[in-house]
Design a protein around this motif. Structure first.
Motif, short mmCIF file in Angstrom:
data_model
loop_
_atom_site.label_atom_id
_atom_site.label_comp_id
_atom_site.label_asym_id
_atom_site.label_seq_id
_atom_site.Cartn_x
_atom_site.Cartn_y
_atom_site.Cartn_z
N ALA A 300 0.84 -1.20 0.00
CA ALA A 300 0.00 0.00 0.00
C ALA A 300 0.87 1.25 0.00
O ALA A 300 1.98 1.24 0.53
CB ALA A 300 -0.94 0.00 1.20
N HIS A 301 0.34 2.29 -0.60
CA HIS A 301 1.00 3.59 -0.60
C HIS A 301 -0.08 4.65 -0.48
O HIS A 301 -1.06 4.65 -1.25
CB HIS A 301 1.82 3.80 -1.87
CG HIS A 301 2.52 5.13 -1.91
ND1 HIS A 301 3.72 5.36 -1.28
CD2 HIS A 301 2.16 6.31 -2.48
CE1 HIS A 301 4.09 6.61 -1.47
NE2 HIS A 301 3.16 7.20 -2.20
N LEU A 302 0.06 5.55 0.48
CA LEU A 302 -0.93 6.59 0.75
C LEU A 302 -0.35 7.95 0.40
O LEU A 302 0.77 8.28 0.81
CB LEU A 302 -1.36 6.58 2.21
CG LEU A 302 -2.49 5.62 2.62
CD1 LEU A 302 -2.11 4.18 2.36
CD2 LEU A 302 -2.85 5.82 4.09
N GLU A 303 -1.11 8.73 -0.36
CA GLU A 303 -0.72 10.08 -0.74
C GLU A 303 -1.84 11.04 -0.40
O GLU A 303 -3.01 10.78 -0.70
CB GLU A 303 -0.40 10.16 -2.23
CG GLU A 303 0.96 9.65 -2.63
CD GLU A 303 2.10 10.56 -2.16
OE1 GLU A 303 1.81 11.73 -1.82
OE2 GLU A 303 3.24 10.10 -2.16
N ILE A 418 1.08 5.32 8.40
CA ILE A 418 0.05 4.29 8.22
C ILE A 418 0.42 3.38 7.06
O ILE A 418 0.18 2.16 7.10
CB ILE A 418 -1.32 4.94 8.02
CG1 ILE A 418 -1.77 5.65 9.31
CG2 ILE A 418 -2.37 3.92 7.61
CD1 ILE A 418 -3.08 6.39 9.19
N SER A 419 1.02 3.93 6.01
CA SER A 419 1.49 3.10 4.90
C SER A 419 2.50 2.07 5.38
O SER A 419 2.47 0.90 4.98
CB SER A 419 2.12 3.97 3.81
OG SER A 419 1.19 4.88 3.28
N ALA A 420 3.44 2.51 6.25
CA ALA A 420 4.44 1.58 6.77
C ALA A 420 3.81 0.48 7.61
O ALA A 420 4.22 -0.69 7.54
CB ALA A 420 5.48 2.36 7.60
N LEU A 440 6.60 -13.00 6.59
CA LEU A 440 6.60 -12.36 5.27
C LEU A 440 5.55 -11.27 5.24
O LEU A 440 4.39 -11.47 5.56
CB LEU A 440 6.31 -13.40 4.19
CG LEU A 440 6.34 -12.90 2.74
CD1 LEU A 440 7.73 -12.43 2.37
CD2 LEU A 440 5.85 -13.97 1.80
N THR A 441 5.96 -10.06 4.85
CA THR A 441 5.09 -8.90 4.77
C THR A 441 5.26 -8.22 3.41
O THR A 441 6.24 -8.48 2.70
CB THR A 441 5.42 -7.89 5.89
OG1 THR A 441 6.76 -7.39 5.69
CG2 THR A 441 5.32 -8.54 7.26
N PRO A 442 4.34 -7.34 3.01
CA PRO A 442 4.54 -6.59 1.76
C PRO A 442 5.82 -5.76 1.76
O PRO A 442 6.40 -5.52 0.69
CB PRO A 442 3.30 -5.70 1.68
CG PRO A 442 2.26 -6.42 2.46
CD PRO A 442 2.99 -7.11 3.57
N ALA A 443 6.28 -5.34 2.94
CA ALA A 443 7.50 -4.54 3.00
C ALA A 443 8.73 -5.32 2.55
O ALA A 443 9.72 -4.72 2.11
CB ALA A 443 7.71 -4.02 4.43
N HIS A 444 8.70 -6.65 2.67
CA HIS A 444 9.82 -7.45 2.20
C HIS A 444 9.99 -7.34 0.68
O HIS A 444 11.11 -7.46 0.17
CB HIS A 444 9.64 -8.92 2.59
CG HIS A 444 9.89 -9.18 4.04
ND1 HIS A 444 8.95 -8.92 5.01
CD2 HIS A 444 10.99 -9.67 4.69
CE1 HIS A 444 9.44 -9.26 6.20
NE2 HIS A 444 10.67 -9.70 6.03
N GLY A 448 12.96 -5.27 1.65
CA GLY A 448 13.67 -6.44 2.14
C GLY A 448 13.41 -6.78 3.58
O GLY A 448 13.85 -7.83 4.05
N SER A 449 12.71 -5.93 4.34
CA SER A 449 12.39 -6.23 5.73
C SER A 449 11.18 -5.41 6.13
O SER A 449 10.74 -4.52 5.39
CB SER A 449 13.57 -5.89 6.66
OG SER A 449 13.86 -4.51 6.61
N SER A 450 10.64 -5.70 7.31
CA SER A 450 9.45 -5.01 7.79
C SER A 450 9.79 -3.59 8.21
O SER A 450 10.88 -3.31 8.72
CB SER A 450 8.83 -5.78 8.97
OG SER A 450 7.75 -5.07 9.50
N TYR A 451 8.83 -2.67 8.03
CA TYR A 451 9.03 -1.29 8.45
C TYR A 451 8.94 -1.13 9.96
O TYR A 451 9.45 -0.15 10.50
CB TYR A 451 7.99 -0.37 7.79
CG TYR A 451 8.23 -0.12 6.33
CD1 TYR A 451 9.25 0.71 5.90
CD2 TYR A 451 7.44 -0.72 5.36
CE1 TYR A 451 9.48 0.95 4.55
CE2 TYR A 451 7.64 -0.49 4.02
CZ TYR A 451 8.67 0.35 3.61
OH TYR A 451 8.88 0.57 2.29
#
Length: 469
Positions: A300-303, A418-420, A440-444, A448-451
């Motif tokens: 996800a990305h919030l703007e 919130i995006s993180a 495993l998360t979308p941040a990977h 490469g790792s969780s936020y």
């Protein structure tokens, strides 16, 4: 020690000490026979046992010693972990100053004092509530085979804390990540730690919270205990009404095929929100948040979109492309989705229905090689992916902000935070195996790792080819 002796109880009306402790004037004290002479059965001599045979006999008690004392129980900040950390940081400072016989260099607490104070707190808890394993491991013996912690293979670290042993000794990870600290089940401090990180991560759910928590702490009975603590959160209870569930269809091809994070993206508007005006004594301005969701990874990305104009949305789209890369396909809601919208969504409906807006967005996407698609009209189930992320974004936003009105910079910062958090939610069920230290998360797929990982120590100043001691 008093075997063979007869013990008897002295009632309150025969106890001279109670005459003074319960209030008595000096004149009454001089005239009081019990204060002057003591209980009547003492005047009859020790041989007259009949006078005290009718007194009840006191029961014997046994004293049980423990390895340590849980000094956190009597603290008035027991339910607040951050305050409890500072209390024990001051205790650690006092102990250190007494040993060094010197005054601290600053009146403010340091990071090391907070860390050592937390160690002092958790060590006292483990010595009482995990006493058997702690005593055995402190003697250099292995964990008892019948212990409930045998599957976690606990070890005793150099600072005197019980930690989980994992098979990741050769991994380039922080020591806290490889060996989380064991926390006893159903202890108030364990619950306070869960509440602290639950609020820190904007009231995250049980799965996301446990995934982030296990990077430093390992609460025993983690799933049930974390869920029970979150269920007691009053704000989460108020914000989570019951809803009916429907039978869902098969996932589309873009959801199940391996692709880059934002190769196929869905976009939707979230809001409206209000931010403070830069000028004084002016009404707050209305704004929206554009939510971009990757189909294959759920990233996800919030703007923040400052107003409902085509130029503002194109600017938000350009910022998204600059940060996350250019997607191949973008899906969005059809304008007919807002036919039954409420009054506050009338402007959003007008924007989506306008022909100039659609033409401008299409031409801008064609110039960047992006295929813009609309979901079928009157088919809300086609946009379930980005609709669920809109719901999750509002979930965190309203629990943190509530009715408060933020400045535009504060709102933009909150949107990125919130995006993180959304990108750090586990994509698969959490395992109870201690060797699976990270989920495993979308941040990977993004970095490469969780936020939400705990910060690791800076080792950039060390020589790369040095040998570990």
């Amino acid at each position: 020690m008093t075997k063979g002796m007869a013990w008897h109880h002295v009632p309150t009306d025969l106890n001279p000490a109670d005459v003074v402790s319960r209030g008595c004037t000096p004149k009454e004290l001089l005239e009081h026979s019990l204060w002057a002479n003591g209980p009547p059965f003492l005047l009859k001599g020790a041989s007259n046992v009949d006078a005290i045979k009718n007194l009840p006999e006191r029961r014997s008690t046994a004293l049980i010693g423990t390895v340590g004392t849980d000094i956190s129980i009597n603290c008035k900040f027991l339910n607040s972990f951050d305050k409890l950390q500072r209390v024990f940081a001051y205790i650690y400072r006092f102990i250190s100053n007494c040993r060094a016989k010197s005054l601290p260099s600053t009146i403010y607490l340091t990071v090391d004092e907070i860390s050592f104070g937390t160690v002092l707190l958790l060590r006292s808890i483990q010595q009482v509530h995990i006493a058997v394993e702690y005593e055995v491991l402190s003697q250099g013996k292995p964990c008892p085979p019948k212990s409930k912690l045998i599957s976690l293979k606990p070890i005793l670290s150099s600072e005197g804390l019980l930690r989980v042993f994992e098979r990741l000794q050769n991994a380039s990870l922080d020591y806290e990540v490889k060996h989380p600290i064991l926390l006893p089940k159903d202890h108030p401090v364990t619950g306070a730690i869960i509440v602290y990180y639950h609020e820190k991560y904007f009231h995250a759910g049980p799965q996301a919270l446990l995934a982030a928590l296990r990077q430093r702490y390992w609460p025993l009975g983690g799933r049930k205990f974390v869920a029970s603590v979150i269920n007691k959160c009053f704000r989460c209870f108020r914000m989570k009404p019951g809803a009916s569930e429907h039978m869902m269809g098969s996932l589309p091809v873009d959801r199940v095929q391996p692709n880059p994070a934002f190769h196929t993206t869905g976009v939707d508007y979230c809001g409206p929100f209000y931010h403070k005006s830069e000028a004084r004594n002016k009404a707050p301005h209305k704004c929206y948040i554009a939510v971009f969701v990757g189909f294959s990874t759920k990233a996800a990305h919030l703007e923040v979109v400052q107003d409902l104009t085509t130029d503002s949305f194109i600017a938000a789209l350009r910022r998204f492309i600059s940060l996350r890369g250019r997607p191949r396909t973008i899906w969005s809601d059809n304008a007919t989705n807002f036919v039954g919208a409420k009054r506050e969504l009338a402007e959003l409906k007008e924007l989506f229905l306008s022909e100039p807006h659609t033409a401008s967005i299409t031409s801008s996407c064609l110039a960047n090689g992006i295929d813009w698609k609309f979901k079928p009209p009157r088919a809300p189930h086609f946009g379930g992916l980005w609709a669920s992320h809109v719901k999750s974004a509002k979930f965190h936003f309203y629990r943190v902000v509530g009715a408060a009105i933020l400045a535009l910079d504060e709102l933009r910062t909150l949107a990125y935070e919130i995006s993180a958090i959304l990108n750090s939610r586990p994509l698969c069920p959490i395992s109870e195996n201690a060797d699976n230290f990270e989920m495993l998360t979308p941040a990977h797929f993004l970095k490469g790792s969780s936020y939400t990982r705990f910060p690791e120590p800076d080792v950039t100043h060390l020589y790369e080819g040095r040998l570990s001691s």
